[in-house]
Enzyme design. Structure first.
Site, mmCIF file in Angstrom:
data_model
loop_
_atom_site.group_PDB
_atom_site.id
_atom_site.type_symbol
_atom_site.label_atom_id
_atom_site.label_comp_id
_atom_site.label_asym_id
_atom_site.label_seq_id
_atom_site.Cartn_x
_atom_site.Cartn_y
_atom_site.Cartn_z
ATOM 1 N N HIS A 100 -11.706 -23.281 -31.237
ATOM 2 C CA HIS A 100 -10.610 -24.145 -31.851
ATOM 3 C C HIS A 100 -10.046 -25.350 -31.024
ATOM 4 C CE1 HIS A 100 -9.884 -21.440 -35.288
ATOM 5 N NE2 HIS A 100 -10.323 -20.616 -34.349
ATOM 6 N N LYS A 156 4.455 -29.824 -36.938
ATOM 7 C CA LYS A 156 3.201 -29.281 -36.174
ATOM 8 C C LYS A 156 4.138 -28.963 -34.530
ATOM 9 C CE LYS A 156 1.061 -33.052 -36.286
ATOM 10 N NZ LYS A 156 -0.288 -32.657 -36.726
ATOM 11 N N ARG A 157 3.278 -28.115 -33.874
ATOM 12 C CA ARG A 157 3.551 -27.627 -32.571
ATOM 13 C C ARG A 157 3.771 -28.791 -31.550
ATOM 14 N NH1 ARG A 157 3.474 -22.105 -31.085
ATOM 15 N NH2 ARG A 157 3.998 -22.996 -28.909
ATOM 16 N N LYS A 168 -0.488 -34.356 -29.554
ATOM 17 C CA LYS A 168 -0.202 -34.533 -30.660
ATOM 18 C C LYS A 168 0.540 -35.730 -30.938
ATOM 19 C CE LYS A 168 -0.438 -29.812 -32.004
ATOM 20 N NZ LYS A 168 -1.570 -29.368 -33.049
ATOM 21 N N THR A 208 -4.565 -28.702 -39.932
ATOM 22 C CA THR A 208 -4.671 -28.194 -41.183
ATOM 23 C C THR A 208 -3.483 -28.567 -41.962
ATOM 24 O OG1 THR A 208 -3.858 -26.170 -40.189
ATOM 25 C CG2 THR A 208 -6.085 -26.072 -40.696
ATOM 26 N N LYS A 210 -2.538 -29.920 -45.977
ATOM 27 C CA LYS A 210 -1.598 -29.271 -46.792
ATOM 28 C C LYS A 210 -0.663 -30.726 -47.332
ATOM 29 C CE LYS A 210 -1.579 -25.477 -44.181
ATOM 30 N NZ LYS A 210 -0.847 -24.874 -42.747
#
Ligand code: 26Q
Length: 800
Positions: free
Chosen positions: A348, A536-537, A542, A644, A648
């Site tokens: 991952h 998100k985290r 990110k 992911t 969504k």
């Protein structure tokens, strides 16, 4: 008991009064939740038993999905939908004056995961059951899931999560199926009948007690099992009272906390204990079942597939070897073939800090027999390499499973499995050509891609009932079983009434989220502004920072020219930072600091609002995705394996602002360049620039006035903060040369955001884009992903 409203009400009232010994008029929402939960369990119990019986009779192959995380969220409403009884229940409740949505709120999220990896495991369970596939989950029943986040004075505070405090309606404790797990001690070798035997002496054992949760498929009789292991003391072990207390504390601590880190290998011994605890309990249980049903252990891999979700359960490889060698008496070669053919592995991440490795000095004493086996696997593997690449010391050193005093878990996974997959096309390519290239050279046949997916039953049907209804009214309901049929919506992209309905639904969902924001943050946001969301985290790669710096820039523009015409925007964030991740916590503080100033500045006439929603989790996410206009997927290209959340948002008709990273690339291919906002460097450019070392972040600072202004504002207290508060962020950009190319991508990001503004003004075009996105999102249903795993890797077939 759910056949019609009348029957349901009668049964419900009877059960409620029997269980709680009080009249209905005195009952609470919690009583209602518990009663309904127990009724559902009762209702599915015969299907649960029958499913297990059918698997036994069928003798088909089964898969066990081992994961250190399962981020399930709430189960009540999801189960009602999958059982097709939500209408009966909500109408029955309504007759009784009970609001089902209020009852739903009683349930605690099962937050047994950090983020993407754990939620993926939960989506997979739903798809397995729905597709009638014989697949079960194995995980840990953490007493405390991921911490609860509070924001105090702009800073993140962590509180222990308490999901078990009111008990757990969904689980069944199965004490009779408990197994013992040995730690510490020594291995005694002796000879018996000319064969070397191994005995584990002086081990400290821990008992693993299974708690089974039914996994109910959508409109099917299949009920699979998620088995969560609880760590408990093995009775009558320790000698004196002092010892008993220590032993009890130590054993129970194994399943006490989920590690709150989503990308950082801390190397803590307790985490290694958790990993072996999960693996050993699961394998013992799988083998016990297998042996009850089949005689020939040599056919194990023909009946059983074991999947490891990242390297966290990789000890399944040496543990299966241990059982086959020491308990079943197989030869090394026999055991090795079976093990390799049984195990498959998903990677991952390519982030080096997330790649697990354990120092031998920790590993060996804790798991002496497992260490011996890994050592043997390593020796044989290195010998093999030597014969393929004689004299190539460097290659062997790089590939060894044990090297420089460390056990490398990813290498063990690559060598001891028959399948290795990445989670999006680009990610798998990067594994093959870069991170795992040496392994790809010798095992090319093992590598394959399985692009992630999400269950549309939770992320569309459950969370966005209005959109679900519109879709079904337009194209019928076949898409629910066959989500790629959402593509039929393509013919509605010019249908004005469809687009108007779509707009109205988005608006209603935004009003709903605005209400939550007002309740939780006390901030009033305008539901007709663009809802621009990044949830998100929190992690440097990110790039929540890119988003905030851009907001600061917009604010500067408005300060300079209050009359500036921009479409009002509400920037919404949700993110947990790992408690020890100092830098990530500073970003949270920055978001909140900017929010405070921007939201209270009358001069900008509410054109910008910034909201940080605390405690982002599955149940909150269900309100956020349906209300988003813009989905921020802005990681440094090459860093986000798949994502992911991006899927969504897409399924709920939000448009993506994103880099060419992870599954964003596949989204772009599906919807076409005109229906997505792509910006920034691509993965190749990023990786080449790292290699060449040619990046100088200060050049961007000096040459772009917008960047200079916002970066200076980190230092000069402009946002009413202590002037050194954001030094770590300032330093990361200018002193540490901006490892994630925030400044380099700033210009292109600002430009694409202008394009978002322009596009939004053309509502017809915008809505058309939303429609195309929804229409193409069926590809990202986890049903598609799971079918691919079932056909290509696990070779399992549906029961019906
Ligand atoms: C490892 C060692 C020690 C402590 C913690 C960990 C640890 C725990 C969790 C390492 C990684 C994780 C979780 C990783 C994760 O969630 N990865 C995400 O997986 C998603 C599903 O495949 C992808 O969509 C995301 O891109 C990826 O970041």
């Amino acid at each position: 008991m759910f056949s019609n409203k009348k029957v349901f009400k009668r049964y419900f009232l009877q059960k409620l009064e029997m269980t709680y010994g009080k009249p209905f008029k005195d009952s609470t929402s919690s009583d209602h939740f518990q009663t309904l939960g127990h009724m559902i369990r009762e209702y599915v119990s015969s299907n649960w038993i029958n499913t297990n019986e059918s698997y036994r009779k069928d003798k088909g192959k089964q898969v066990y999905y081992l994961s250190i995380e399962f981020l399930l969220g709430r189960l009540l409403y999801h189960n009602l939908i999958n059982l097709g009884i939500e209408k009966v229940v909500s109408e029955g409740f309504s007759d009784l004056g009970i609001n089902l949505h209020e009852v739903e709120e009683i349930e605690c999220d099962a937050g047994l995961g950090n983020g993407g990896l754990g939620r993926l495991a939960a989506c997979f369970l739903d798809s397995l059951a729905t597709l009638n596939l014989p697949g079960h989950g194995f995980g840990i029943r953490y007493k405390h899931g991921l911490f609860e986040q509070r924001i105090v004075d702009g800073y993140q505070i962590e509180l222990p999560e308490q999901w078990l405090k009111h008990g757990q309606v969904w689980e069944v404790r199965k004490e009779d199926l408990a197994v013992d797990i040995p730690f510490w001690g020594v291995i005694d070798m002796y000879e018996q009948d000319g064969k070397l035997q191994f005995r584990h002496l002086n081990a400290e054992t821990v008992t693993a007690v299974p708690h089974d949760i039914p996994v109910i498929g959508y409109e099917t009789k299949t009920v699979n099992t998620l088995r969560l292991w609880n760590a408990e003391p093995t009775s009558l072990l320790a000698k004196d009272v002092k010892d008993i207390m220590r032993y009890k504390r130590e054993t129970e601590s194994i399943s006490e906390f989920l590690y709150p880190d989503d990308a950082n290998d801390e190397g803590k011994i307790l985490r290694l204990k958790q990993q072996y605890f999960l693996v050993s309990a699961s394998l013992q249980s799988i083998l016990k079942n297998y042996k009850q049903q089949y005689k020939d252990i040599k056919k194990f891999h023909q009946h059983i597939s074991i999947h490891i979700n990242d390297t966290h359960p990789v000890l399944a490889i040496p543990e299966l070897m241990r059982i086959l060698l020491d308990k079943e008496g197989l030869s090394w070669d026999e055991a090795w073939e079976i093990t390799k053919n049984t195990i498959s592995y998903t990677n991952h991440t390519t982030l080096s800090e997330a790649l697990e490795k354990w120092p031998i000095y920790i590993f060996q004493p804790l798991l002496p027999r497992i260490y011996m086996i890994i050592n043997e696997i390593n020796e044989r593997f290195c010998k093999n390499l030597w014969s393929k690449f004689p004299g190539d010391f460097q290659r062997i050193e790089q590939m060894a499973i044990i090297a420089h005093g460390m056990v490398k878990m990813a290498h063990l996974a690559l060598v001891g499995s028959h399948s290795v997959n990445g989670v999006a096309e680009i990610h798998t390519e990067i594994l093959k050509t870069r991170e795992m290239n040496l392994f790809y050279q010798i095992f090319p046949e093992k590598f394959n891609n399985k692009t992630n997916g999400i269950t549309h039953r939770r992320w569309l049907i459950k969370s966005n009932p209005k959109l679900t209804q519109l879709v079904t009214d337009s194209i019928g309901d076949k898409w629910i079983k066959h989500p790629t049929q959402l593509s039929k919506l393509l013919s509605y992209q010019t249908d004005t009434s469809f687009l108007q309905n779509l707009a109205a639904i988005k608006q209603e969902n935004k009003v709903h989220l605005a209400k939550i924001i007002q309740e939780q943050n006390g901030i009033i946001v305008d539901p007709s502004s663009i809802f621009d969301v990044q949830v998100k985290r929190l992690h440097a790669y990110k790039r929540q920072l890119l988003n905030v710096l851009h907001i600061m820039h917009l604010y500067n523009l408005l300060k300079a020219d209050p009359g500036l015409e921009i479409t009002p925007r509400t920037f919404i964030f949700g993110a947990k930072a790992s408690p020890g991740y100092y830098y990530a916590k500073k970003i949270i503080k920055l978001i909140n600091t900017v929010a405070e100033k921007v939201n209270n500045d009358k001069n900008i006439q509410d054109k910008l609002k910034v909201v940080f929603l605390e405690n982002y989790r599955v149940s909150l996410a269900e309100h956020i995705f349906p209300a988003a206009d813009i989905s921020e997927q802005i990681s440094t290209a090459s860093k986000e394996a798949s994502g992911t959340g991006n899927m969504k948002f897409m399924m709920n008709g939000a448009l993506t602002v994103g880099t060419l990273d992870g599954a964003n690339i596949e989204m772009k291919e599906l919807v076409g360049d005109n229906n997505i906002f792509i910006f920034g460097m691509n993965a190749e450019e990023v990786l080449d620039l790292y290699q060449s070392g040619g990046y100088r972040s200060t050049e961007y600072y000096h040459h772009d006035k917008r960047i200079q202004e916002v970066v200076n504002q980190l230092k000069n207290g402009f946002f009413d903060h202590e002037s050194n508060e954001f030094d770590p962020i300032f330093d990361s950009l200018l002193i540490e040369n901006d490892q994630y190319f925030v400044l380099k991508d700033f210009h292109s990001y600002a430009k694409i955001q202008e394009e978002v503004n322009t596009t939004y003004k053309d509502q017809q075009k915008w809505l058309q884009m939303c429609a195309v996105n929804i229409a193409k999102s069926g590809h990202f249903s986890s049903d598609r992903t799971i079918k691919e795993y079932a056909d290509d890797i696990w070779k399992i077939k549906p029961l019906f």
